[in-house]
Enzyme design. Structure first.
Site: not given
Ligand code: G3I
Length: 636
Positions: A533, A564, A562, A497, A456
């Site tokens: 997405h 969905d 990715e 990506n 990105e």
């Molecule tokens: O691990 C912590 C946990 O300890 C905590 O209790 C919880 C609540 O705050 O947060 C958890 O971390 C979360 C993480 O996902 C793991 O579940 C983060 O807050 C949350 O922001 C994170 O979201 C991810 C997002 O990327 C940001 O990294 C999504 O699951 C993930 O699907 C999304 O994936 C991205 C790709 O990496 C890049 N392309 C876009 C895609 C969608 O945004």
């Protein structure tokens, strides 16, 4: 100008009073755009039109409550204490009661877009000063941006403490209302941005630091009730082992007893080896447990035993046959075509109550797995020289046990970066980036065959994203990242990506030019990842086909990385099924398309679960999309 600023007020004077400081700041400006929230997910891929620009301002909160008398903290005499660069204070080891805050207002940066008329002075805050407040006291910080035109500037802030309220006073000012407690003791920074009323991109930002200190008498801090977290009702198969991490939380930072009130026979509830506030339930179910089981837990306040919190965990134990699906499973069909058909694995799935069912479903339907979150910088390397490999190690072990290819995601991205990286001086960022790539790729070089090297790097309009990396190195960071990855992954598939690039538009045009120039400069790039997405409103699959072809004509491998497909605007599961099928058909009919990877598989763990975007329901039932994929993979 530096001032040492420590409250002189005795805690008793503060009890019940609010600390309201009318802040108006002085000159300077900002280079920031809309607030970047590291956890703010990128816009879902729009049908064709790019997504709306995120609102510059955020929504008003509840009206201001009259909170009684307010006091302005007296400014202390000048001088005293050496200058302390608060950004390098080791908060884990500082004794906040001894640390005077030295007022060193950060330099404000003015964004001065072209064509600003000389008589348009930027907005300003009369005065922004660091604060010292006591744990337990309510702070009402009024932010009042001003503009020489007399008009009201716009206003937004960086991330606030989770419990803080951001209140719209409906007069151009906002109030940050916050009652910090014991766990908040320390120093936080808040950056406040004022937006010129005439030229919105003309802004100033100022950062204030708030130090929370303990009052002499801790009993002045309200003792709030505890709660229980970490429980999500689940469905499992009889014979599965339920693993549930139950966390006792207490806003005052104390950890009271956490008990299971009705453990089933054979179940255990034991202390987490590292986390004091977590206990782990382990329960291997039996056919005798069929139906919904309610397991009850209770936590008791560490200070006042009369304060308790109960929470129930409902787990339905089902006959395993409930999850049988007629016909061949998707993995067998994909293997027969030597086709990579994958999913992104939820972080630490093995700590979820339905871990066994999750793992069994993944093993039956997929032959490649992507690290959705377990290799993100913020998780892997939260502090300098500190690494956490457990989640990725376990996923690699699972993938190898199930003979899956592994797709490593991401190496260089602008989001989910740890604070220490975000705060690096620009001249230190290149080394940090190269080091992270080396540490990660070296560790998994023999296990991970595909890497999202850069993720990105482009904006919707095709310009380069103004990220931590771009700001420090310009676009050269991209080639540097690929070269570094190739050093440690001699044979890996190295991908660029991005999202919103699967069809023809300004962003995919820019990506086309980018990869063309990378290839022309002998940068070791093998392919491109189209995240996809999508939603059921997407229709332009012909454009996707043409777009795939032009990248294939560059000699690049294509990965759908990715996928969905959210159900939106009255869409249906049938339309969703058709969309999944269309994308698979495009990939199967494009020789350069190497893999079709779904961003998860059960809606339960999707980052956008509210649109039910995946191929299994929350309770692991296949949706029409699953059958559409089965049908196409078996050649129907
Ligand atoms: O691990 C912590 C946990 O300890 C905590 O209790 C919880 C609540 O705050 O947060 C958890 O971390 C979360 C993480 O996902 C793991 O579940 C983060 O807050 C949350 O922001 C994170 O979201 C991810 C997002 O990327 C940001 O990294 C999504 O699951 C993930 O699907 C999304 O994936 C991205 C790709 O990496 C890049 N392309 C876009 C895609 C969608 O945004």
């Amino acid at each position: 100008m530096t001032m040492t600023f420590v409250s002189r007020l005795q805690p008793s004077l503060l009890t019940g009073l609010t600390l309201a400081l009318l802040l108006t700041g002085c000159g300077g400006g900002s280079n920031s755009g809309a607030p970047v929230d590291d956890d703010m997910d990128p816009p879902v891929e729009a049908p064709v039109e790019p997504d709306e620009t995120p609102p510059l301002d955020d929504t008003p909160e509840a009206p201001v409550m009259d909170d009684g008398p307010t006091i302005n903290l007296p400014e202390t005499d000048q001088g005293g204490g050496d200058d302390i660069d608060l950004d390098n204070v080791d908060l884990d080891n500082v004794d906040p009661e001894t640390l005077p805050i030295t007022l060193t207002p950060l330099p404000a940066v003015t964004l001065s877009p072209e064509g600003i008329s000389s008589d348009n002075q930027p907005p300003y805050f009369d005065d922004l000063t660091d604060q010292v407040i006591f744990a337990g006291q309510e702070m009402n910080l009024v932010l009042a941006p001003k503009d020489s035109s007399g008009q009201v500037p716009g206003l937004f802030t960086s991330a606030l403490p989770p419990e803080a309220q951001y209140i719209d006073n409906f007069n151009g000012t906002r109030t940050i209302r916050w009652r910090p407690l014991q766990p908040d003791v320390g120093i936080i920074s808040i950056t406040v941005t004022a937006i010129d009323p005439v030229v919105p991109l003309y802004r100033i930002e100022k950062t204030i630091r708030i130090q929370i200190v303990m009052p002499e008498d801790e009993s002045t801090i309200p003792n709030l009730p505890p709660a229980i977290n970490g429980i999500e009702d689940s469905v499992v198969r009889s014979g599965d082992t339920v693993v549930l991490l139950v966390r006792a939380v207490d806003p005052n930072g104390t950890v009271g007893p956490l008990d299971a009130l009705n453990l089933p026979p054979g179940a255990t509830f034991t202390q987490h080896p590292e986390e004091d506030d977590i206990k782990i339930l382990r329960w291997t179910t039996t056919p005798g447990d069929f139906g919904v089981n309610e397991l009850r837990f209770r936590t008791t306040d560490a200070i006042d035993a009369s304060m308790k919190a109960d929470k129930s965990f409902f787990v339905r134990v089902a006959d395993p046959s409930e999850f049988d699906i007629p016909g061949e499973r998707l993995r067998a069909l994909a293997d027969a075509r030597s086709f990579k058909f994958g999913y992104a694995s939820v972080l630490r799935w093995y700590n979820m109550p339905d871990a066994d069912l999750y793992a069994a479903t993944a093993a039956q339907d997929f032959n490649i797995v992507t690290t959705e979150n377990s290799l993100k910088w913020g998780l892997v390397n939260p502090l300098p020289e500190q690494y956490r490999w457990d989640a990725a190690d376990e996923l690699v072990r699972f993938a190898k046990q199930n003979d899956m290819v592994i797709h490593g995601h991401p190496l260089v991205w602008h989001r989910q970066l740890p604070q220490w990286v975000q705060k690096l001086k620009p001249e230190d960022r290149r080394n940090a980036m190269l080091k992270f790539i080396r540490e990660v790729v070296n560790r998994y070089n023999n296990d991970i065959q595909i890497w999202d090297v850069v993720n990105e790097a482009l904006e919707e309009d095709g310009s380069f994203r103004q990220s931590t990396w771009f700001d420090a190195m310009g676009s050269s960071y991209i080639a540097s990242a690929f070269k570094q990855a190739r050093l440690y992954s001699r044979n890996g598939e190295l991908l660029y990506n991005d999202y919103d690039v699967a069809w023809e538009n300004a962003k995919s045009d820019a990506m086309y030019s980018l990869v063309q120039s990378l290839r022309a400069s002998d940068t070791p790039i093998n392919g491109v990842g189209f995240q996809m997405h999508l939603t059921t409103a997407f229709t332009d699959y012909d454009s996707v086909e043409r777009n795939f072809q032009r990248f294939a004509d560059l000699g690049l491998d294509i990965y759908i990385t990715e996928l969905d497909i959210g159900i939106v605007d009255g869409g249906s599961e049938q339309q969703q099924a058709e969309a999944y099928r269309k994308v698979l058909s495009l990939c199967l009919n494009q020789p350069a398309c190497q893999a079709y990877q779904i961003w998860g598989f059960t809606d339960r763990y999707s980052w956008r679960k509210e649109t039910s975007p995946l191929i299994f329901t929350n309770s692991y039932q296949p949706k029409p999309a699953w059958f559409a994929l089965q049908s196409l993979l078996q050649g129907d």
